[in-house]
Design a protein around this motif. Structure first.
Motif, mmCIF file in Angstrom:
data_model
loop_
_atom_site.group_PDB
_atom_site.id
_atom_site.type_symbol
_atom_site.label_atom_id
_atom_site.label_comp_id
_atom_site.label_asym_id
_atom_site.label_seq_id
_atom_site.Cartn_x
_atom_site.Cartn_y
_atom_site.Cartn_z
ATOM 1 N N ARG A 1 40.218 39.901 38.016
ATOM 2 C CA ARG A 1 39.518 38.959 37.124
ATOM 3 C C ARG A 1 39.524 37.556 37.717
ATOM 4 N N ARG A 2 40.655 37.194 38.309
ATOM 5 C CA ARG A 2 40.786 35.852 38.902
ATOM 6 C C ARG A 2 39.773 35.644 40.027
ATOM 7 N N VAL A 3 39.662 36.593 40.958
ATOM 8 C CA VAL A 3 38.736 36.391 42.079
ATOM 9 C C VAL A 3 37.280 36.514 41.620
ATOM 10 N N PHE A 4 37.012 37.320 40.598
ATOM 11 C CA PHE A 4 35.653 37.389 40.063
ATOM 12 C C PHE A 4 35.275 36.102 39.335
ATOM 13 N N ASP A 5 36.257 35.441 38.707
ATOM 14 C CA ASP A 5 35.989 34.123 38.103
ATOM 15 C C ASP A 5 35.665 33.099 39.180
ATOM 16 N N LEU A 6 36.377 33.186 40.297
ATOM 17 C CA LEU A 6 36.153 32.261 41.406
ATOM 18 C C LEU A 6 34.822 32.540 42.111
ATOM 19 N N PHE A 7 34.514 33.829 42.272
ATOM 20 C CA PHE A 7 33.316 34.245 43.002
ATOM 21 C C PHE A 7 32.500 35.217 42.142
ATOM 22 N N PRO A 8 31.760 34.705 41.149
ATOM 23 C CA PRO A 8 31.008 35.594 40.251
ATOM 24 C C PRO A 8 30.035 36.516 40.985
ATOM 25 N N ARG A 9 29.547 36.086 42.143
ATOM 26 C CA ARG A 9 28.616 36.897 42.932
ATOM 27 C C ARG A 9 29.236 38.247 43.304
ATOM 28 N N LEU A 10 30.529 38.239 43.569
ATOM 29 C CA LEU A 10 31.198 39.476 43.962
ATOM 30 C C LEU A 10 31.261 40.472 42.804
ATOM 31 N N LYS A 11 31.400 39.950 41.599
ATOM 32 C CA LYS A 11 31.460 40.838 40.435
ATOM 33 C C LYS A 11 30.157 41.617 40.284
ATOM 34 N N GLU A 12 29.044 40.931 40.630
ATOM 35 C CA GLU A 12 27.738 41.589 40.540
ATOM 36 C C GLU A 12 27.564 42.654 41.617
ATOM 37 N N ARG A 13 28.404 42.622 42.647
ATOM 38 C CA ARG A 13 28.239 43.512 43.788
ATOM 39 C C ARG A 13 29.430 44.446 43.970
ATOM 40 N N THR A 14 30.149 44.710 42.902
ATOM 41 C CA THR A 14 31.408 45.473 42.978
ATOM 42 C C THR A 14 31.275 46.776 43.755
ATOM 43 N N SER A 15 30.184 47.516 43.522
ATOM 44 C CA SER A 15 30.042 48.841 44.135
ATOM 45 C C SER A 15 29.190 48.817 45.408
ATOM 46 N N GLN A 16 28.817 47.617 45.851
ATOM 47 C CA GLN A 16 27.978 47.480 47.054
ATOM 48 C C GLN A 16 28.868 47.495 48.299
ATOM 49 N N ARG A 17 28.374 48.109 49.359
ATOM 50 C CA ARG A 17 29.130 48.129 50.616
ATOM 51 C C ARG A 17 29.195 46.729 51.224
ATOM 52 N N GLY A 18 30.371 46.404 51.774
ATOM 53 C CA GLY A 18 30.581 45.074 52.332
ATOM 54 C C GLY A 18 29.579 44.706 53.406
ATOM 55 N N GLY A 19 29.209 45.707 54.228
ATOM 56 C CA GLY A 19 28.295 45.438 55.334
ATOM 57 C C GLY A 19 26.894 45.070 54.910
ATOM 58 N N THR A 20 26.534 45.334 53.652
ATOM 59 C CA THR A 20 25.182 45.014 53.172
ATOM 60 C C THR A 20 25.121 43.662 52.460
ATOM 61 N N LEU A 21 26.256 42.977 52.352
ATOM 62 C CA LEU A 21 26.277 41.658 51.712
ATOM 63 C C LEU A 21 25.711 40.598 52.651
ATOM 64 N N SER A 22 25.274 39.491 52.087
ATOM 65 C CA SER A 22 24.859 38.352 52.905
ATOM 66 C C SER A 22 26.087 37.745 53.581
ATOM 67 N N GLY A 23 25.862 36.876 54.549
ATOM 68 C CA GLY A 23 26.974 36.219 55.250
ATOM 69 C C GLY A 23 27.869 35.445 54.301
ATOM 70 N N GLY A 24 27.242 34.720 53.367
ATOM 71 C CA GLY A 24 28.015 33.952 52.403
ATOM 72 C C GLY A 24 28.841 34.835 51.495
ATOM 73 N N GLU A 25 28.249 35.938 51.066
ATOM 74 C CA GLU A 25 28.978 36.878 50.199
ATOM 75 C C GLU A 25 30.129 37.537 50.958
ATOM 76 N N GLN A 26 29.910 37.826 52.229
ATOM 77 C CA GLN A 26 30.992 38.408 53.039
ATOM 78 C C GLN A 26 32.149 37.419 53.182
ATOM 79 N N GLN A 27 31.814 36.134 53.332
ATOM 80 C CA GLN A 27 32.884 35.125 53.437
ATOM 81 C C GLN A 27 33.647 35.013 52.119
#
Length: 257
Positions: free
Chosen positions: A134-160
């Motif tokens: 919950r803490r990291v999803f509060d910090l990075f809401p974008r990641l919560k939207e991509r919970t089941s997405q493979r890391g390699g398909t994220l944008s550079g910013g999302e990967q960071q």
């Protein structure tokens, strides 16, 4: 080469004015016969954000990797809470409440966002997993939207964001960030640096930041160090270093905003 001796902190003072959390003393690191670090001295106090700036190839990332034990320091001490970790294997160092978000992100591309975050708990166990998620999803809401997405398909910013979030899942007392702004759009850089500032302000998280983007790094940091060819050549508060002409001409020309 000039040096600034002042260690006065701009912004919130370190939580502990006594013994630093991390002390680096006389560290020398080699790649074969080539010496990359030449007697580096540095302190990071508890509750501080400290940044290391310098040109590409100055030795910044080498210092970060040496703290983590790969490569090993050939001389000098690296003290974490007074314990010399310089000759420890990497896996032993990383059990000491130190977490790293490495240069180039290095997330697990075939794993989902959630699986990557689970990997971040390897050393601390799953006891606080839901709370920390919950803490990291509060910090990075974008990641919560991509919970089941493979890391390699994220944008550079999302990967960071994922790389930093994965490090935070290990509940570190010291967060090592290696070039978090590299290759990212300015708006994403601002978001990431805002999160680092917020973690430091609200949780007292201690951060050591290696960064080529000197303008953003020095604005964020309580204190900074400048590295040239494997040596520390200047130190001072972030504000002091931003105002120094030699820093501005070497690292801030070219219109960083």
């Amino acid at each position: 080469m000039s040096a600034v001796s002042s260690h006065v902190v701009v912004g919130p003072a370190p939580a502990a004015a006594g013994q630093p959390l991390l002390q680096i003393r006389g560290v020398e690191t080699f790649y074969g016969k080539i010496q990359a670090l030449k007697g580096v001295d540095m302190d990071v106090h508890e509750g501080e954000i400290v940044t290391l700036i310098g040109a590409n190839g100055a030795g910044k990332s080498t210092l970060m990797m040496t703290i983590c034990g790969n490569p090993r320091a050939r001389a000098g001490q690296i003290l974490f809470r007074g314990e010399d970790i310089a000759q420890m294997p990497t896996h032993a160092i990383m059990t000491r409440e130190i977490a790293q978000s490495p240069e180039g992100r290095r997330i697990f591309g075939r794993m989902t966002v959630l699986e990557n975050l689970q990997m971040g708990t390897t050393l601390v166990g799953q006891e606080h997993f839901d709370e920390d998620l919950r803490r990291v999803f509060d910090l990075f809401p974008r990641l919560k939207e991509r919970t089941s997405q493979r890391g390699g398909t994220l944008s550079g910013g999302e990967q960071q964001m994922l790389a930093i979030a994965r490090a935070l899942m290990g509940r570190p007392k010291l967060l090592l960030l290696d070039e978090p702004s590299l290759g990212l759009a300015p708006i994403i850089v601002k978001q990431i640096f805002d999160v680092i500032r917020e973690l430091n302000r609200t949780e007292g998280l201690t951060v050591f930041l290696v960064e080529q983007n000197a303008f953003h790094a020095l604005r964020l940091a309580h204190r900074g160090y400048v590295m040239v060819n494997g040596r520390i050549t200047m130190t001072g508060t972030g504000r002091e270093l931003l105002s120094r002409e030699e820093v501005r001409s070497a690292y801030l020309e070219g219109g960083h905003h």
